[in-house]
Design a protein around this motif. Structure first.
Motif, PDB file in Angstrom:
ATOM      1  N   LYS A 183      -0.543   8.644  -4.909  1.00  0.00           N
ATOM      2  CA  LYS A 183      -1.531   9.692  -4.639  1.00  0.00           C
ATOM      3  C   LYS A 183      -0.858  10.954  -4.116  1.00  0.00           C
ATOM      4  CE  LYS A 183      -5.592   8.882  -4.391  1.00  0.00           C
ATOM      5  NZ  LYS A 183      -7.032   8.801  -4.083  1.00  0.00           N
ATOM      6  N   GLU A 184       0.055  10.750  -3.188  1.00  0.00           N
ATOM      7  CA  GLU A 184       0.725  11.908  -2.588  1.00  0.00           C
ATOM      8  C   GLU A 184       1.459  12.747  -3.624  1.00  0.00           C
ATOM      9  OE1 GLU A 184       3.259  10.427   0.460  1.00  0.00           O
ATOM     10  OE2 GLU A 184       1.702  10.538   2.010  1.00  0.00           O
ATOM     11  N   ASN A 185       1.859  12.098  -4.695  1.00  0.00           N
ATOM     12  CA  ASN A 185       2.604  12.833  -5.714  1.00  0.00           C
ATOM     13  C   ASN A 185       1.736  13.197  -6.914  1.00  0.00           C
ATOM     14  OD1 ASN A 185       5.696  12.908  -4.942  1.00  0.00           O
ATOM     15  ND2 ASN A 185       4.843  10.977  -4.208  1.00  0.00           N
ATOM     16  N   GLY A 186       0.450  13.042  -6.743  1.00  0.00           N
ATOM     17  CA  GLY A 186      -0.459  13.515  -7.780  1.00  0.00           C
ATOM     18  C   GLY A 186      -0.634  12.571  -8.961  1.00  0.00           C
ATOM     19  N   TYR A 187      -0.208  11.317  -8.793  1.00  0.00           N
ATOM     20  CA  TYR A 187      -0.405  10.347  -9.874  1.00  0.00           C
ATOM     21  C   TYR A 187      -1.679   9.564  -9.629  1.00  0.00           C
ATOM     22  CZ  TYR A 187       4.364  11.453 -11.132  1.00  0.00           C
ATOM     23  OH  TYR A 187       5.493  12.128 -11.507  1.00  0.00           O
ATOM     24  N   ARG A 188      -2.308   9.125 -10.677  1.00  0.00           N
ATOM     25  CA  ARG A 188      -3.571   8.414 -10.512  1.00  0.00           C
ATOM     26  C   ARG A 188      -3.347   6.962 -10.118  1.00  0.00           C
ATOM     27  NH1 ARG A 188      -7.115  10.878 -15.567  1.00  0.00           N
ATOM     28  NH2 ARG A 188      -7.193  12.978 -14.703  1.00  0.00           N
ATOM     29  N   LEU A 210       9.719   7.503  -7.681  1.00  0.00           N
ATOM     30  CA  LEU A 210       9.079   7.609  -6.366  1.00  0.00           C
ATOM     31  C   LEU A 210       9.895   6.921  -5.271  1.00  0.00           C
ATOM     32  CD1 LEU A 210       5.366   6.947  -7.407  1.00  0.00           C
ATOM     33  CD2 LEU A 210       6.390   9.135  -6.784  1.00  0.00           C
ATOM     34  N   GLY A 211      11.000   6.336  -5.651  1.00  0.00           N
ATOM     35  CA  GLY A 211      11.856   5.682  -4.652  1.00  0.00           C
ATOM     36  C   GLY A 211      11.359   4.321  -4.222  1.00  0.00           C
ATOM     37  N   ILE A 212      10.415   3.771  -4.951  1.00  0.00           N
ATOM     38  CA  ILE A 212       9.850   2.475  -4.567  1.00  0.00           C
ATOM     39  C   ILE A 212      10.763   1.331  -5.004  1.00  0.00           C
ATOM     40  CG2 ILE A 212       7.911   0.898  -4.999  1.00  0.00           C
ATOM     41  CD1 ILE A 212       6.221   3.555  -5.365  1.00  0.00           C
ATOM     42  N   ILE A 213      11.368   1.492  -6.149  1.00  0.00           N
ATOM     43  CA  ILE A 213      12.298   0.471  -6.610  1.00  0.00           C
ATOM     44  C   ILE A 213      13.618   1.115  -7.005  1.00  0.00           C
ATOM     45  CG2 ILE A 213      10.458  -1.031  -7.441  1.00  0.00           C
ATOM     46  CD1 ILE A 213      10.873  -0.132 -10.170  1.00  0.00           C
ATOM     47  N   CYS A 214      14.683   0.302  -6.997  1.00  0.00           N
ATOM     48  CA  CYS A 214      15.972   0.779  -7.484  1.00  0.00           C
ATOM     49  C   CYS A 214      16.317   0.030  -8.740  1.00  0.00           C
ATOM     50  CB  CYS A 214      17.153   0.453  -6.589  1.00  0.00           C
ATOM     51  SG  CYS A 214      16.898   0.474  -4.872  1.00  0.00           S
ATOM     52  N   ARG A 215      17.043   0.697  -9.560  1.00  0.00           N
ATOM     53  CA  ARG A 215      17.626   0.108 -10.736  1.00  0.00           C
ATOM     54  C   ARG A 215      19.017  -0.348 -10.348  1.00  0.00           C
ATOM     55  NH1 ARG A 215      18.216   1.773 -16.662  1.00  0.00           N
ATOM     56  NH2 ARG A 215      20.362   1.186 -16.949  1.00  0.00           N
ATOM     57  N   VAL A 216      19.387  -1.562 -10.735  1.00  0.00           N
ATOM     58  CA  VAL A 216      20.699  -2.097 -10.361  1.00  0.00           C
ATOM     59  C   VAL A 216      21.448  -2.491 -11.620  1.00  0.00           C
ATOM     60  CG1 VAL A 216      21.895  -3.877  -9.065  1.00  0.00           C
ATOM     61  CG2 VAL A 216      19.719  -2.998  -8.225  1.00  0.00           C
ATOM     62  N   ASN A 217      22.640  -1.974 -11.760  1.00  0.00           N
ATOM     63  CA  ASN A 217      23.478  -2.351 -12.899  1.00  0.00           C
ATOM     64  C   ASN A 217      24.271  -3.586 -12.545  1.00  0.00           C
ATOM     65  OD1 ASN A 217      22.881  -0.045 -14.589  1.00  0.00           O
ATOM     66  ND2 ASN A 217      24.104   1.160 -13.161  1.00  0.00           N
ATOM     67  N   MET A 218      24.028  -4.659 -13.262  1.00  0.00           N
ATOM     68  CA  MET A 218      24.810  -5.861 -13.030  1.00  0.00           C
ATOM     69  C   MET A 218      26.155  -5.707 -13.727  1.00  0.00           C
ATOM     70  SD  MET A 218      22.542  -7.418 -11.302  1.00  0.00           S
ATOM     71  CE  MET A 218      23.095  -9.116 -11.140  1.00  0.00           C
ATOM     72  N   ASP A 234       0.805  -1.218   0.000  1.00  0.00           N
ATOM     73  CA  ASP A 234       0.000   0.000   0.000  1.00  0.00           C
ATOM     74  C   ASP A 234       0.837   1.267   0.000  1.00  0.00           C
ATOM     75  OD1 ASP A 234      -2.278  -1.397  -0.147  1.00  0.00           O
ATOM     76  OD2 ASP A 234      -2.969  -1.027   1.905  1.00  0.00           O
ATOM     77  N   ASP A 235       2.046   1.166   0.525  1.00  0.00           N
ATOM     78  CA  ASP A 235       2.888   2.357   0.553  1.00  0.00           C
ATOM     79  C   ASP A 235       3.097   2.914  -0.846  1.00  0.00           C
ATOM     80  OD1 ASP A 235       3.130   2.091   3.266  1.00  0.00           O
ATOM     81  OD2 ASP A 235       5.021   1.004   3.178  1.00  0.00           O
ATOM     82  N   SER A 236       3.220   2.019  -1.822  1.00  0.00           N
ATOM     83  CA  SER A 236       3.424   2.468  -3.200  1.00  0.00           C
ATOM     84  C   SER A 236       2.219   3.264  -3.665  1.00  0.00           C
ATOM     85  CB  SER A 236       3.608   1.276  -4.132  1.00  0.00           C
ATOM     86  OG  SER A 236       4.559   0.380  -3.600  1.00  0.00           O
ATOM     87  N   LEU A 237       1.030   2.746  -3.335  1.00  0.00           N
ATOM     88  CA  LEU A 237      -0.188   3.383  -3.802  1.00  0.00           C
ATOM     89  C   LEU A 237      -0.359   4.745  -3.128  1.00  0.00           C
ATOM     90  CD1 LEU A 237      -2.341   0.131  -3.659  1.00  0.00           C
ATOM     91  CD2 LEU A 237      -0.755   0.917  -5.432  1.00  0.00           C
ATOM     92  N   ILE A 238       0.014   4.795  -1.862  1.00  0.00           N
ATOM     93  CA  ILE A 238      -0.029   6.075  -1.154  1.00  0.00           C
ATOM     94  C   ILE A 238       0.941   7.064  -1.793  1.00  0.00           C
ATOM     95  CG2 ILE A 238       0.533   7.185   1.035  1.00  0.00           C
ATOM     96  CD1 ILE A 238      -0.439   4.502   2.385  1.00  0.00           C
ATOM     97  N   ALA A 239       2.151   6.565  -2.115  1.00  0.00           N
ATOM     98  CA  ALA A 239       3.147   7.449  -2.732  1.00  0.00           C
ATOM     99  C   ALA A 239       2.622   8.016  -4.047  1.00  0.00           C
ATOM    100  CB  ALA A 239       4.447   6.684  -2.961  1.00  0.00           C
TER     101      ALA A 239
END
Ligand SMILES: [Zn+2]
Ligand SMILES: [Zn+2]
Ligand SMILES: [Zn+2]
Ligand SMILES: [Zn+2]
Lengths: 138, 138
Positions: A12-17, A63-71, A5-10
């Motif tokens: 909304k908080e940032n104005g995304y649908r 939104l900081g929910i996931i990171c991109r990782v370079n292998m 749910d944190d993702s979904l809250i993030a």
DNA sequence: TAGCAATTTGATATTAAGTATCAATAAGGA
DNA sequence: TCCTTATTGATACTTAATATCAAATTGCTA
């Protein structure tokens, strides 16, 4: 970011649908855990277009929910960030698992380097490659 | 690795053949200085196949002659390594210039982190993104 | 220095990550 | 419910990089 749910809250908080697509992607990420590629998400959600998967993954990165990782070698993986905090990565080159760590000491030294070089630092990445406890053959 | 010939010597020392193609690529890198893309090298050497440019760049990476640099956002640049030593990068996000630095202190802290996490460290990368003195509007 | 085996190369096809376009659809506030 | 705006999917396209394999080149040696 700890619970789905944190993702979904993030969002909304940032104005995304809050769309069905974004919820679906989010669910896949939390169900899967561990590192993933765009392909994996796309395969798990055949009804959703590739472009939208890319868009959603990029948004979640912003939104900081996931990171991109370079292998090593240039391949790219994504993984849920365990928190939204600044952190660095242990990357297991055997199984691909990415573990986060925080080290204020290193960050200080990094800032010092930048100051000493007259470099206006905006961000930095630190990635450690090797064999994690997940895969060490003791 | 300081002079063009160093690359050619490194090739021989590692049992690779000294070919006209490799010399040509090497010359382009040393003439150009600064960060480059495969496209740039390919454009500078129309007679040489793209695949061979990739192969040569990868080989030069393996030999420590050039580094691969991940730009923010995922683009890739290559640049001559000023030495064959282990080092880290300042990456100017304005002009793309990459500057190297060495910091034994940080490397120690990195090793400590790995030990503490039971992580068998093989390599690491540290990249600092920001505005270099090359581009700072003082 | 001619001959030869092994390495390297180019052309081509293919994989993969990611972006651009744009009409059709869905979200959410009034 | 209606309407504006954000989002989506299909498609095409771009760029990075690898795979294949016959032809050319290299380095060695007889
Ligand atoms: Zn592992
Ligand atoms: Zn840090
Ligand atoms: Zn600059
Ligand atoms: Zn280091």
């Amino acid at each position: 970011m700890r619970y789905p749910d944190d993702s979904l809250i993030a969002l909304k908080e940032n104005g995304y649908r809050l769309t069905a697509t974004r919820e679906a992607v989010n669910k896949v990420l939390y169900d899967h855990k561990g590192p993933f590629t765009i392909e994996m998400v796309s395969d798990a959600l055949p009804g959703i277009g590739r472009a939208t998967i890319f868009r959603t993954v990029r948004l979640f990165q912003d939104l900081g929910i996931i990171c991109r990782v370079n292998m090593e070698g240039g391949a790219v993986r994504y993984q849920l960030a365990s928190t939204g905090e600044h952190h660095h990565h242990f990357i297991c080159t055997v199984c691909g698992v990415v573990t986060e760590f925080i080290d204020a000491h290193i960050d200080q030294a990094v800032n010092r380097q930048a100051q000493g070089a007259d470099f206006e630092l905006n961000s930095h990445t630190i990635d450690l490659y090797g064999v994690g406890s997940c895969c060490s053959k003791k």
